[in-house]
Design a protein around this motif. Structure first.
Motif, PDB file in Angstrom:
ATOM      1  N   LEU A  34     -14.869  11.773  12.331  1.00 29.05           N
ATOM      2  CA  LEU A  34     -15.654  12.508  11.280  1.00 29.05           C
ATOM      3  C   LEU A  34     -15.572  11.547   9.768  1.00 29.05           C
ATOM      4  CD1 LEU A  34     -17.600  14.855  10.472  1.00 29.05           C
ATOM      5  CD2 LEU A  34     -15.611  16.206   9.942  1.00 29.05           C
ATOM      6  N   ARG A  35     -14.277  11.230   9.462  1.00 29.95           N
ATOM      7  CA  ARG A  35     -14.143  10.614   8.204  1.00 29.95           C
ATOM      8  C   ARG A  35     -14.763   9.324   8.401  1.00 29.95           C
ATOM      9  NH1 ARG A  35      -9.405   9.048   7.150  1.00 29.95           N
ATOM     10  NH2 ARG A  35      -7.901  10.274   9.081  1.00 29.95           N
ATOM     11  N   LEU A  36     -14.874   8.698   9.390  1.00 26.73           N
ATOM     12  CA  LEU A  36     -15.651   7.313   9.683  1.00 26.73           C
ATOM     13  C   LEU A  36     -17.306   7.686   9.323  1.00 26.73           C
ATOM     14  CD1 LEU A  36     -16.187   4.458  10.759  1.00 26.73           C
ATOM     15  CD2 LEU A  36     -16.062   5.238  12.928  1.00 26.73           C
ATOM     16  N   VAL A  37     -17.722   8.572   9.881  1.00 25.72           N
ATOM     17  CA  VAL A  37     -19.253   8.927   9.630  1.00 25.72           C
ATOM     18  C   VAL A  37     -19.319   9.170   8.236  1.00 25.72           C
ATOM     19  CG1 VAL A  37     -20.961  10.643  10.106  1.00 25.72           C
ATOM     20  CG2 VAL A  37     -19.525   9.651  11.985  1.00 25.72           C
ATOM     21  N   TRP A  38     -18.534  10.069   7.565  1.00 21.15           N
ATOM     22  CA  TRP A  38     -18.718  10.285   6.352  1.00 21.15           C
ATOM     23  C   TRP A  38     -18.324   8.953   5.436  1.00 21.15           C
ATOM     24  CZ3 TRP A  38     -20.385  12.013   2.142  1.00 21.15           C
ATOM     25  CH2 TRP A  38     -19.740  12.247   0.976  1.00 21.15           C
ATOM     26  N   ASN A  39     -17.469   8.288   5.727  1.00 19.46           N
ATOM     27  CA  ASN A  39     -17.569   6.865   4.886  1.00 19.46           C
ATOM     28  C   ASN A  39     -18.758   5.970   4.738  1.00 19.46           C
ATOM     29  OD1 ASN A  39     -15.038   7.211   3.640  1.00 19.46           O
ATOM     30  ND2 ASN A  39     -13.777   6.586   5.619  1.00 19.46           N
ATOM     31  N   ILE A  40     -19.279   5.972   6.188  1.00 20.43           N
ATOM     32  CA  ILE A  40     -20.552   5.319   6.288  1.00 20.43           C
ATOM     33  C   ILE A  40     -21.696   5.905   5.429  1.00 20.43           C
ATOM     34  CG2 ILE A  40     -22.246   4.451   7.788  1.00 20.43           C
ATOM     35  CD1 ILE A  40     -20.031   4.307   9.936  1.00 20.43           C
ATOM     36  N   THR A  41     -21.808   7.135   5.567  1.00 17.62           N
ATOM     37  CA  THR A  41     -22.814   8.150   4.991  1.00 17.62           C
ATOM     38  C   THR A  41     -22.384   7.722   3.060  1.00 17.62           C
ATOM     39  OG1 THR A  41     -22.835   9.666   6.460  1.00 17.62           O
ATOM     40  CG2 THR A  41     -23.702  10.203   4.184  1.00 17.62           C
ATOM     41  N   TRP A  42     -21.360   7.820   2.972  1.00 17.46           N
ATOM     42  CA  TRP A  42     -20.821   7.523   1.470  1.00 17.46           C
ATOM     43  C   TRP A  42     -21.284   6.249   1.043  1.00 17.46           C
ATOM     44  CZ3 TRP A  42     -17.665   4.020  -1.116  1.00 17.46           C
ATOM     45  CH2 TRP A  42     -17.447   4.328  -2.552  1.00 17.46           C
ATOM     46  N   LEU A  43     -21.016   5.298   1.682  1.00 22.27           N
ATOM     47  CA  LEU A  43     -21.231   3.645   1.447  1.00 22.27           C
ATOM     48  C   LEU A  43     -22.920   3.588   1.452  1.00 22.27           C
ATOM     49  CD1 LEU A  43     -20.171   0.878   0.910  1.00 22.27           C
ATOM     50  CD2 LEU A  43     -20.147   0.345   3.508  1.00 22.27           C
ATOM     51  N   LEU A  44     -23.655   4.012   2.263  1.00 16.82           N
ATOM     52  CA  LEU A  44     -25.069   3.837   2.549  1.00 16.82           C
ATOM     53  C   LEU A  44     -25.929   4.592   1.430  1.00 16.82           C
ATOM     54  CD1 LEU A  44     -25.304   2.705   6.231  1.00 16.82           C
ATOM     55  CD2 LEU A  44     -24.917   1.236   4.232  1.00 16.82           C
ATOM     56  N   LEU A  45     -25.673   5.992   1.371  1.00 15.94           N
ATOM     57  CA  LEU A  45     -26.334   7.023   0.888  1.00 15.94           C
ATOM     58  C   LEU A  45     -26.088   7.411  -0.510  1.00 15.94           C
ATOM     59  CD1 LEU A  45     -27.635   8.754   3.936  1.00 15.94           C
ATOM     60  CD2 LEU A  45     -28.514   7.001   2.888  1.00 15.94           C
ATOM     61  N   TYR A  46     -24.606   7.531  -0.519  1.00 19.33           N
ATOM     62  CA  TYR A  46     -24.105   8.078  -1.701  1.00 19.33           C
ATOM     63  C   TYR A  46     -23.943   7.205  -2.855  1.00 19.33           C
ATOM     64  CZ  TYR A  46     -20.589  11.346  -4.416  1.00 19.33           C
ATOM     65  OH  TYR A  46     -20.102  12.197  -5.126  1.00 19.33           O
ATOM     66  N   ARG A  47     -23.019   6.182  -2.480  1.00 21.84           N
ATOM     67  CA  ARG A  47     -22.698   5.227  -3.266  1.00 21.84           C
ATOM     68  C   ARG A  47     -23.812   4.192  -4.184  1.00 21.84           C
ATOM     69  NH1 ARG A  47     -21.474   2.638  -7.009  1.00 21.84           N
ATOM     70  NH2 ARG A  47     -19.672   1.453  -7.678  1.00 21.84           N
ATOM     71  N   THR A  48     -24.718   4.340  -3.364  1.00 18.48           N
ATOM     72  CA  THR A  48     -25.974   3.528  -3.628  1.00 18.48           C
ATOM     73  C   THR A  48     -27.016   4.132  -4.416  1.00 18.48           C
ATOM     74  OG1 THR A  48     -26.924   3.777  -1.371  1.00 18.48           O
ATOM     75  CG2 THR A  48     -25.595   1.779  -1.997  1.00 18.48           C
ATOM     76  N   SER A  49     -26.834   5.479  -4.322  1.00 15.67           N
ATOM     77  CA  SER A  49     -27.934   6.563  -5.104  1.00 15.67           C
ATOM     78  C   SER A  49     -27.769   6.102  -6.598  1.00 15.67           C
ATOM     79  CB  SER A  49     -27.644   7.899  -4.875  1.00 15.67           C
ATOM     80  OG  SER A  49     -26.434   8.501  -5.266  1.00 15.67           O
ATOM     81  N   PRO A  83     -15.052  15.996   2.719  1.00 19.64           N
ATOM     82  CA  PRO A  83     -16.095  17.152   2.220  1.00 19.64           C
ATOM     83  C   PRO A  83     -15.553  18.324   2.643  1.00 19.64           C
ATOM     84  CG  PRO A  83     -17.236  15.076   2.428  1.00 19.64           C
ATOM     85  CD  PRO A  83     -15.699  14.685   2.983  1.00 19.64           C
ATOM     86  N   TRP A  84     -15.102  18.629   4.113  1.00 18.26           N
ATOM     87  CA  TRP A  84     -15.028  19.766   4.421  1.00 18.26           C
ATOM     88  C   TRP A  84     -14.138  20.793   3.822  1.00 18.26           C
ATOM     89  CZ3 TRP A  84     -15.404  14.977   6.847  1.00 18.26           C
ATOM     90  CH2 TRP A  84     -14.437  14.412   7.068  1.00 18.26           C
ATOM     91  N   ASN A  85     -13.161  19.698   3.132  1.00 12.54           N
ATOM     92  CA  ASN A  85     -11.960  20.360   2.471  1.00 12.54           C
ATOM     93  C   ASN A  85     -12.360  20.480   0.872  1.00 12.54           C
ATOM     94  OD1 ASN A  85     -10.601  20.740   4.831  1.00 12.54           O
ATOM     95  ND2 ASN A  85      -9.490  18.892   4.704  1.00 12.54           N
ATOM     96  N   PHE A  86     -13.535  20.497   0.370  1.00 11.67           N
ATOM     97  CA  PHE A  86     -13.790  20.478  -0.851  1.00 11.67           C
ATOM     98  C   PHE A  86     -14.668  21.734  -1.080  1.00 11.67           C
ATOM     99  CE2 PHE A  86     -16.110  18.167  -4.539  1.00 11.67           C
ATOM    100  CZ  PHE A  86     -15.044  18.660  -5.328  1.00 11.67           C
TER     101      PHE A  86
END
Length: 200
Positions: A34-49, A83-86
């Motif tokens: 799950l953290r791997l999927v989140w890290n990919i999402t962060w790198l591609l969609l969050y960090r670049t926004s 994120p699930w712990n935030f």
């Protein structure tokens, strides 16, 4: 008050044949995936926004289980480890380069600010145990508290309402409400005006 351990890796994750305890994983396979999927999402969609896209980044955190209030400002260089712990109230801010390392639940009340490169550390290791298990703690940040740029909050430390942790300081003990702290380890240097509870 003694800190209460919320998670200990050796009680949760099997050794899986690792003779060297330092090679033993601290989290389950499901958690790591799950953290791997989140890290990919962060790198591609969050960090670049783009910087103004705070609602977009809040939405991405919610998709991964975060409870986020309205009008939060999470800048693209900020990072939440799990994120699930935030859990986050309204109008909170994570500045660029700030990080919330939260193997256990970390809760922000409303109007909490973590400035640039602030680091919230929710876990450590038991260095007296030969298995070196990861230990994590639940933590709470009171309303209107402010973690200034490059400041660090140690595992299990709770931050009171309106407390301020000064530039590049390190909190190793709970911060009292409406206190201003500085240094490493941080000590209380003054009181902050309690504008929430003033008699009008």
């Amino acid at each position: 008050m003694a800190r209460q351990i919320d998670y200990k890796s050796t009680l949760t994750v099997a050794a899986d044949g690792h003779e060297d305890p330092y090679l033993r994983p601290s989290f389950s396979l499901g958690n790591r995936l799950l953290r791997l999927v989140w890290n990919i999402t962060w790198l591609l969609l969050y960090r670049t926004s783009p910087r103004p896209f705070h609602a977009w980044r809040s939405m991405l955190l919610r998709l991964f289980g975060a409870k986020v209030g309205p009008n939060c400002h999470f800048y693209p260089g900020s990072k939440v480890w799990a994120p699930w712990n935030f859990v986050c109230g309204e109008q909170c801010t994570l500045g660029d380069g700030s990080e919330v390392y939260n193997p256990s639940v970390i809760t922000f009340a409303e109007h909490v600010i973590v400035s640039q490169q602030g680091y919230i550390c929710g876990a450590t290791h038991d260095y007296d145990d030969r298995h070196f298990p990861l230990l994590s703690y639940r933590m709470h940040f009171g309303a209107y508290s402010w973690i200034c740029a490059r400041a660090n909050v140690s595992p299990g430390v709770n931050v009171g309402e309106g407390a301020v942790l000064g530039l590049a300081s390190t909190a190793t003990r709970d911060l009292e409400a409406w206190g201003v702290y500085a240094g490493s380890p941080a000590v209380k240097v003054k009181d902050r005006r309690n504008f929430l509870h003033e008699v009008k």
